[in-house]
Scaffold this motif. Structure first.
Motif, PDB file in Angstrom:
ATOM      1  N   ILE A 191       0.880  -1.177   0.000  1.00  0.00           N
ATOM      2  CA  ILE A 191       0.000   0.000   0.000  1.00  0.00           C
ATOM      3  C   ILE A 191       0.910   1.218   0.000  1.00  0.00           C
ATOM      4  O   ILE A 191       1.583   1.506   0.993  1.00  0.00           O
ATOM      5  N   GLU A 192       0.960   1.907  -1.107  1.00  0.00           N
ATOM      6  CA  GLU A 192       1.920   3.003  -1.271  1.00  0.00           C
ATOM      7  C   GLU A 192       1.560   4.228  -0.446  1.00  0.00           C
ATOM      8  O   GLU A 192       2.436   4.923   0.070  1.00  0.00           O
ATOM      9  N   ASN A 193       0.262   4.516  -0.338  1.00  0.00           N
ATOM     10  CA  ASN A 193      -0.195   5.747   0.317  1.00  0.00           C
ATOM     11  C   ASN A 193      -1.019   5.399   1.547  1.00  0.00           C
ATOM     12  O   ASN A 193      -1.972   4.630   1.457  1.00  0.00           O
ATOM     13  N   PRO A 194      -0.685   5.960   2.712  1.00  0.00           N
ATOM     14  CA  PRO A 194      -1.449   5.631   3.925  1.00  0.00           C
ATOM     15  C   PRO A 194      -2.931   5.981   3.818  1.00  0.00           C
ATOM     16  O   PRO A 194      -3.765   5.389   4.503  1.00  0.00           O
ATOM     17  N   LYS A 195      -3.282   6.917   2.927  1.00  0.00           N
ATOM     18  CA  LYS A 195      -4.688   7.274   2.745  1.00  0.00           C
ATOM     19  C   LYS A 195      -5.473   6.135   2.095  1.00  0.00           C
ATOM     20  O   LYS A 195      -6.711   6.129   2.144  1.00  0.00           O
ATOM     21  N   ASN A 196      -4.767   5.186   1.494  1.00  0.00           N
ATOM     22  CA  ASN A 196      -5.430   4.091   0.784  1.00  0.00           C
ATOM     23  C   ASN A 196      -5.623   2.837   1.632  1.00  0.00           C
ATOM     24  O   ASN A 196      -6.124   1.834   1.131  1.00  0.00           O
ATOM     25  N   VAL A 197      -5.231   2.882   2.898  1.00  0.00           N
ATOM     26  CA  VAL A 197      -5.493   1.741   3.775  1.00  0.00           C
ATOM     27  C   VAL A 197      -7.003   1.654   3.996  1.00  0.00           C
ATOM     28  O   VAL A 197      -7.626   2.580   4.512  1.00  0.00           O
ATOM     29  N   MET A 198      -7.598   0.542   3.582  1.00  0.00           N
ATOM     30  CA  MET A 198      -9.049   0.380   3.666  1.00  0.00           C
ATOM     31  C   MET A 198      -9.397  -0.716   4.671  1.00  0.00           C
ATOM     32  O   MET A 198      -8.769  -1.775   4.678  1.00  0.00           O
ATOM     33  N   THR A 199     -10.397  -0.463   5.490  1.00  0.00           N
ATOM     34  CA  THR A 199     -10.826  -1.434   6.489  1.00  0.00           C
ATOM     35  C   THR A 199     -12.178  -2.024   6.108  1.00  0.00           C
ATOM     36  O   THR A 199     -12.862  -1.543   5.206  1.00  0.00           O
ATOM     37  N   MET A 200     -12.573  -3.097   6.793  1.00  0.00           N
ATOM     38  CA  MET A 200     -13.799  -3.800   6.452  1.00  0.00           C
ATOM     39  C   MET A 200     -15.012  -3.337   7.264  1.00  0.00           C
ATOM     40  O   MET A 200     -16.144  -3.691   6.937  1.00  0.00           O
ATOM     41  N   ASP A 201     -14.821  -2.606   8.327  1.00  0.00           N
ATOM     42  CA  ASP A 201     -15.916  -2.286   9.244  1.00  0.00           C
ATOM     43  C   ASP A 201     -16.885  -1.267   8.669  1.00  0.00           C
ATOM     44  O   ASP A 201     -16.478  -0.257   8.081  1.00  0.00           O
ATOM     45  N   PHE A 202     -18.192  -1.527   8.831  1.00  0.00           N
ATOM     46  CA  PHE A 202     -19.204  -0.541   8.485  1.00  0.00           C
ATOM     47  C   PHE A 202     -18.988   0.704   9.336  1.00  0.00           C
ATOM     48  O   PHE A 202     -18.719   0.614  10.534  1.00  0.00           O
ATOM     49  N   LYS A 203     -19.130   1.884   8.711  1.00  0.00           N
ATOM     50  CA  LYS A 203     -18.771   3.120   9.392  1.00  0.00           C
ATOM     51  C   LYS A 203     -19.962   3.949   9.881  1.00  0.00           C
ATOM     52  O   LYS A 203     -20.000   4.370  11.033  1.00  0.00           O
ATOM     53  N   ASN A 204     -20.930   4.207   8.986  1.00  0.00           N
ATOM     54  CA  ASN A 204     -21.971   5.191   9.314  1.00  0.00           C
ATOM     55  C   ASN A 204     -23.357   4.652   8.986  1.00  0.00           C
ATOM     56  O   ASN A 204     -23.569   4.023   7.944  1.00  0.00           O
ATOM     57  N   GLU A 205     -24.293   4.936   9.861  1.00  0.00           N
ATOM     58  CA  GLU A 205     -25.681   4.602   9.568  1.00  0.00           C
ATOM     59  C   GLU A 205     -26.123   5.356   8.316  1.00  0.00           C
ATOM     60  O   GLU A 205     -25.843   6.545   8.158  1.00  0.00           O
ATOM     61  N   GLY A 206     -26.762   4.651   7.407  1.00  0.00           N
ATOM     62  CA  GLY A 206     -27.208   5.274   6.155  1.00  0.00           C
ATOM     63  C   GLY A 206     -26.248   5.116   5.001  1.00  0.00           C
ATOM     64  O   GLY A 206     -26.599   5.421   3.846  1.00  0.00           O
ATOM     65  N   ASP A 207     -25.024   4.633   5.265  1.00  0.00           N
ATOM     66  CA  ASP A 207     -24.103   4.350   4.149  1.00  0.00           C
ATOM     67  C   ASP A 207     -24.730   3.316   3.219  1.00  0.00           C
ATOM     68  O   ASP A 207     -25.413   2.381   3.670  1.00  0.00           O
ATOM     69  N   LEU A 208     -24.494   3.477   1.926  1.00  0.00           N
ATOM     70  CA  LEU A 208     -25.021   2.531   0.944  1.00  0.00           C
ATOM     71  C   LEU A 208     -24.142   1.279   0.896  1.00  0.00           C
ATOM     72  O   LEU A 208     -22.912   1.375   0.975  1.00  0.00           O
ATOM     73  N   ILE A 209     -24.779   0.120   0.761  1.00  0.00           N
ATOM     74  CA  ILE A 209     -24.058  -1.145   0.625  1.00  0.00           C
ATOM     75  C   ILE A 209     -24.207  -1.614  -0.819  1.00  0.00           C
ATOM     76  O   ILE A 209     -25.320  -1.767  -1.312  1.00  0.00           O
TER      77      ILE A 209
END
Length: 373
Positions: A196-214
């Motif tokens: 992962i070249e850029n720390p901004k691109n580290v992606m996690t699996m956890d749902f974050k916010n109520e109302g986010d689209l799946i």
């Protein structure tokens, strides 16, 4: 030896395994689909299956905080993330193999092992770099075992070339069988590292916010072959390897990475053992959130919820990013299907309440510990 300067080559006899005939007899049309109400009980049972349930009984016995580079302890990702000191880069690390798939189809099953490893890394924001392996088989003088071995190696080569991830090392373990000559399922385990070249691109699996689209990326199939649902709950030992297409898989990875790098996604998790339902459950438990999803009408309930067709990932985003995601997916020919929204708590499928996430988390977290106890 690496450059071909005299490594011995053995040409052993091989023979198509006799059990392939049993696999060919499998017909999904001979198995009744389940209602959504019936799926509710299936979902809870699957979450406690050892091949699906949390392995924390094992890893909690070890110190995950040695040093200061582990980025996954409190932010779980599809792959483990380790920071490279003195750099903005991180390494994404994963180990994968579904031996039931390899048993059903050694070539395709091993391609899937490589592809799932690469998919885990892509869903974490990384690009595959290299592979090591641990190849576990029975007696190579058994013609059927040797067939499994040679076709597994061929499949590994195809997938590693596709993902540009060379095999830099590994080992082979033969004679894994009991005194009756019954071998273990062929298990070519794949360890893969990505960058992962850029720390901004580290992606996690956890749902974050109520109302986010799946959204579900990739195409669902009427396929329950070699799934945990078919093998463990229906008790069917012989069924085909799940749907897999190497080119579609590669395009999915590029779509996921493109969406991550464009800042579109809030979470990403690959679909594997247990199917879409278990995938969503993992993300819900990790984020202490819930979800409300709907199946696709043209796909059987059991196949859509618990089938393990490959080349898919579940991602979430803010509603304002919907058009951006669809644009990235369309460019790569990857199907993007809106399947629901993130909730504050609870699980709903096709309008049916499946229960609290905590109920599933209790089964998922404690299943292996209870068995070992």
């Amino acid at each position: 030896l690496v450059l071909g300067g005299g490594a011995p080559i053995y040409n052993r006899e091989s023979e198509i395994p006799a059990y392939f005939a049993e696999i060919e007899k499998f017909d999904i049309n001979n198995i009744a689909d389940i209602s959504i109400e019936e799926a509710k009980a299936v979902a809870l049972k699957l979450s406690a299956q050892p091949n699906i349930a949390s392995k924390r009984w094992i890893f909690n016995q070890y110190d995950s905080m040695v040093g200061t580079v582990n980025q996954s302890t409190n932010r779980p990702s599809a792959a483990a993330i380790v920071r490279v000191k003195g750099s903005d880069k991180s390494l994404a690390l994963t180990v994968d193999c579904n031996s039931r798939y390899v048993f059903a189809n050694p070539d395709k099953g091993t391609q899937i092992a490589v592809a799932e490893a690469a998919r885990n890394i892509a869903c974490s924001g990384g690009v595959p770099t290299g592979v090591t392996n641990c190849l576990n088989f029975g007696n190579p003088y058994n013609k059927e075992v040797y067939y499994q071995f040679e076709h597994a190696i061929a499949g590994m080569g195809k997938a590693c070339r596709k993902f540009d991830a060379p095999v830099t090392g590994g080992n082979v373990s033969f004679y894994n069988q009991n005194t009756n000559g019954n071998a273990v399922y062929p298990t070519p385990t794949i360890g893969m590292v990505g960058v992962i070249e850029n720390p901004k691109n580290v992606m996690t699996m956890d749902f974050k916010n109520e109302g986010d689209l799946i959204f579900l990326l990739g195409s669902s199939q009427n396929d329950i072959g070699s799934s945990q649902y078919t093998a463990k709950l229906l008790g069917i030992e012989f069924s085909p390897c799940p749907y897999f297409n190497l080119d579609e898989e590669y395009n999915l990875h590029q779509a996921v990475l493109g969406a991550i790098q464009a800042g579109i996604l809030n979470s990403a998790n690959d679909v594997s053992e247990g199917g879409v339902f278990i995938n969503c459950l993992e993300s819900a438990m990790a984020g202490r959130m819930g979800f409300d999803i709907c199946t696709e009408s043209e796909i059987r309930n059991d196949a859509w919820l618990f089938g393990e067709a490959q080349g898919r990932a579940v991602i979430t985003m803010d509603p304002t990013k919907k058009a951006d995601l669809e644009s990235v997916a369309n460019k790569l020919g990857v199907k993007a299907t809106f399947i629901g929204t993130v909730k504050a708590d609870g699980i709903v499928v096709n309008g049916v309440y499946f229960g609290a996430v905590s109920t599933y988390a209790n089964a998922y977290d404690n299943a292996i510990g209870e068995k070992m106890g």
